[in-house]
Design a protein around this motif. Structure first.
Motif, short mmCIF file in Angstrom:
data_model
loop_
_atom_site.label_atom_id
_atom_site.label_comp_id
_atom_site.label_asym_id
_atom_site.label_seq_id
_atom_site.Cartn_x
_atom_site.Cartn_y
_atom_site.Cartn_z
N PRO A 62 54.06 37.94 57.72
CA PRO A 62 53.85 38.07 56.27
C PRO A 62 52.37 38.23 55.92
CG PRO A 62 54.40 35.81 56.84
CD PRO A 62 54.54 36.62 58.09
N HIS A 63 52.15 38.96 54.83
CA HIS A 63 50.79 39.16 54.32
C HIS A 63 50.53 38.26 53.12
CE1 HIS A 63 50.71 43.53 55.99
NE2 HIS A 63 50.78 42.62 56.94
N VAL A 64 51.51 37.47 52.76
CA VAL A 64 51.42 36.64 51.57
C VAL A 64 50.74 35.30 51.91
CG1 VAL A 64 53.66 35.52 51.83
CG2 VAL A 64 52.78 35.96 49.56
N ALA A 65 50.31 34.60 50.89
CA ALA A 65 49.69 33.27 50.98
C ALA A 65 48.27 33.30 51.52
CB ALA A 65 50.57 32.29 51.76
N HIS A 66 47.56 34.35 51.22
CA HIS A 66 46.12 34.42 51.48
C HIS A 66 45.55 35.47 50.53
CE1 HIS A 66 46.54 38.24 53.60
NE2 HIS A 66 47.50 37.70 54.32
N CYS A 67 44.26 35.59 50.48
CA CYS A 67 43.64 36.57 49.58
C CYS A 67 44.00 37.98 50.01
CB CYS A 67 42.13 36.42 49.57
SG CYS A 67 41.61 34.98 48.63
N PRO A 68 44.20 38.88 49.11
CA PRO A 68 44.10 38.69 47.67
C PRO A 68 45.30 37.91 47.15
CG PRO A 68 44.78 40.93 48.13
CD PRO A 68 44.52 40.27 49.45
N LEU A 69 45.04 36.99 46.23
CA LEU A 69 46.10 36.15 45.68
C LEU A 69 46.88 36.95 44.64
CD1 LEU A 69 44.14 32.81 45.22
CD2 LEU A 69 45.52 33.53 47.15
N GLN A 70 47.90 37.65 45.11
CA GLN A 70 48.71 38.49 44.25
C GLN A 70 50.17 38.18 44.49
OE1 GLN A 70 47.39 42.20 45.81
NE2 GLN A 70 45.58 42.27 44.53
N VAL A 71 50.92 38.12 43.41
CA VAL A 71 52.34 37.78 43.52
C VAL A 71 53.05 38.35 42.30
CG1 VAL A 71 52.11 35.54 42.36
CG2 VAL A 71 53.90 35.85 44.07
N PRO A 72 54.32 38.75 42.45
CA PRO A 72 55.05 39.23 41.27
C PRO A 72 55.08 38.17 40.17
CG PRO A 72 56.25 39.79 43.26
CD PRO A 72 55.12 38.88 43.67
N THR A 73 55.02 38.63 38.94
CA THR A 73 54.94 37.74 37.78
C THR A 73 56.09 36.74 37.73
OG1 THR A 73 53.82 39.49 36.57
CG2 THR A 73 54.71 37.70 35.26
N GLU A 74 57.29 37.14 38.14
CA GLU A 74 58.42 36.20 38.06
C GLU A 74 58.19 34.97 38.94
OE1 GLU A 74 59.91 39.62 40.74
OE2 GLU A 74 58.77 39.43 38.91
N TYR A 75 57.45 35.12 40.02
CA TYR A 75 57.12 33.96 40.86
C TYR A 75 55.99 33.15 40.24
CZ TYR A 75 60.32 35.27 44.50
OH TYR A 75 61.47 35.53 45.20
N LEU A 76 55.02 33.82 39.69
CA LEU A 76 53.92 33.13 39.02
C LEU A 76 54.44 32.30 37.85
CD1 LEU A 76 50.84 32.87 39.10
CD2 LEU A 76 50.73 34.79 37.51
N ASP A 77 55.41 32.84 37.13
CA ASP A 77 55.98 32.13 35.98
C ASP A 77 56.68 30.84 36.37
OD1 ASP A 77 55.04 34.11 34.33
OD2 ASP A 77 57.00 35.10 34.06
N ARG A 78 57.14 30.71 37.59
CA ARG A 78 57.80 29.47 38.04
C ARG A 78 56.84 28.28 38.05
NH1 ARG A 78 61.18 31.31 43.44
NH2 ARG A 78 62.43 32.92 42.44
N PHE A 79 55.54 28.57 38.05
CA PHE A 79 54.54 27.51 38.18
C PHE A 79 53.63 27.43 36.96
CE2 PHE A 79 56.04 28.60 42.34
CZ PHE A 79 56.32 27.36 42.87
N ARG A 80 54.19 27.72 35.79
CA ARG A 80 53.41 27.62 34.55
C ARG A 80 52.88 26.21 34.32
NH1 ARG A 80 57.35 31.10 31.07
NH2 ARG A 80 56.33 33.11 31.26
N HIS A 81 53.59 25.22 34.84
CA HIS A 81 53.20 23.83 34.63
C HIS A 81 51.92 23.46 35.39
CE1 HIS A 81 55.52 23.89 38.35
NE2 HIS A 81 54.85 22.79 38.70
N VAL A 82 51.49 24.27 36.35
CA VAL A 82 50.26 23.99 37.11
C VAL A 82 49.09 24.52 36.28
CG1 VAL A 82 49.01 24.37 39.26
CG2 VAL A 82 51.51 24.14 39.29
N THR A 83 48.35 23.61 35.68
CA THR A 83 47.29 24.03 34.76
C THR A 83 45.92 23.51 35.14
OG1 THR A 83 47.73 22.13 33.34
CG2 THR A 83 48.88 24.19 32.82
N ASP A 84 45.81 22.70 36.19
CA ASP A 84 44.52 22.10 36.54
C ASP A 84 43.83 22.87 37.67
OD1 ASP A 84 46.43 21.37 38.40
OD2 ASP A 84 45.60 19.39 38.72
N ASP A 85 43.86 24.18 37.56
CA ASP A 85 43.27 25.02 38.60
C ASP A 85 41.77 25.19 38.42
OD1 ASP A 85 45.74 25.29 39.65
OD2 ASP A 85 45.98 27.39 39.18
N GLU A 86 41.10 25.41 39.51
CA GLU A 86 39.66 25.63 39.49
C GLU A 86 39.34 27.10 39.25
OE1 GLU A 86 41.28 26.40 43.45
OE2 GLU A 86 41.48 24.70 42.12
#
Length: 145
Positions: A70-94
């Motif tokens: 897999p090429h996922v889970a490293h830079c560039p940090l890109q993911v389809p929006t539907e997966y990103l939306d699953r983690f809306r509750h994570v708000t304390d990012d740097e």
């Protein structure tokens, strides 16, 4: 993978506009028909499932060795929006890793602004996608015994 002008990994530098580049390959040749059509890991998932489905199930058939890098889970940090939306509750990012990857979210087709950026949120979404892919392939093997 991105590639062409305006793909997932950003615009192609001007000096490369005239080159016929393909960054997605199918076995021993460029996969120009697939390049830029979908998120790369989803293209890989479809191929993995196709290989499993096409494998001969007879007991005397050659065993199947299936390798997925897999090429996922490293830079560039890109993911389809539907997966990103699953983690809306994570708000304390740097903010500091934002500069590492200027093309964090894919360009929208409708011109809407990209969702807010967050390293932990992006990474969790990417790992969730990877988990779904592995789960789909594993289930396909189970379904075929």
């Amino acid at each position: 993978g991105g590639g062409g002008g305006g793909g997932w990994e950003g615009p192609r530098p001007e000096k490369f506009h005239d080159l016929d580049l393909a960054d997605l390959w199918d076995t021993d040749r460029p996969a120009r028909d697939l390049n830029g059509t979908d998120y790369e890991e989803l293209i890989f998932l479809r191929r993995l499932l196709s290989v499993v489905d096409g494998h001969d199930e007879r007991p005397d058939a050659e065993p199947l060795f299936l390798f997925y890098a897999p090429h996922v889970a490293h830079c560039p940090l890109q993911v389809p929006t539907e997966y990103l939306d699953r983690f809306r509750h994570v708000t304390d990012d740097e903010d500091k890793c934002r500069a590492q990857t200027p093309y964090i979210v894919p360009p929208s087709d409708d011109g809407s602004p990209p969702p807010p950026y967050g390293c932990r949120r992006q990474y969790r979404a990417m790992v969730s996608l990877l988990d779904d892919i592995i789960g789909n392939v594993t289930q396909r093997f189970k379904d075929r015994n």
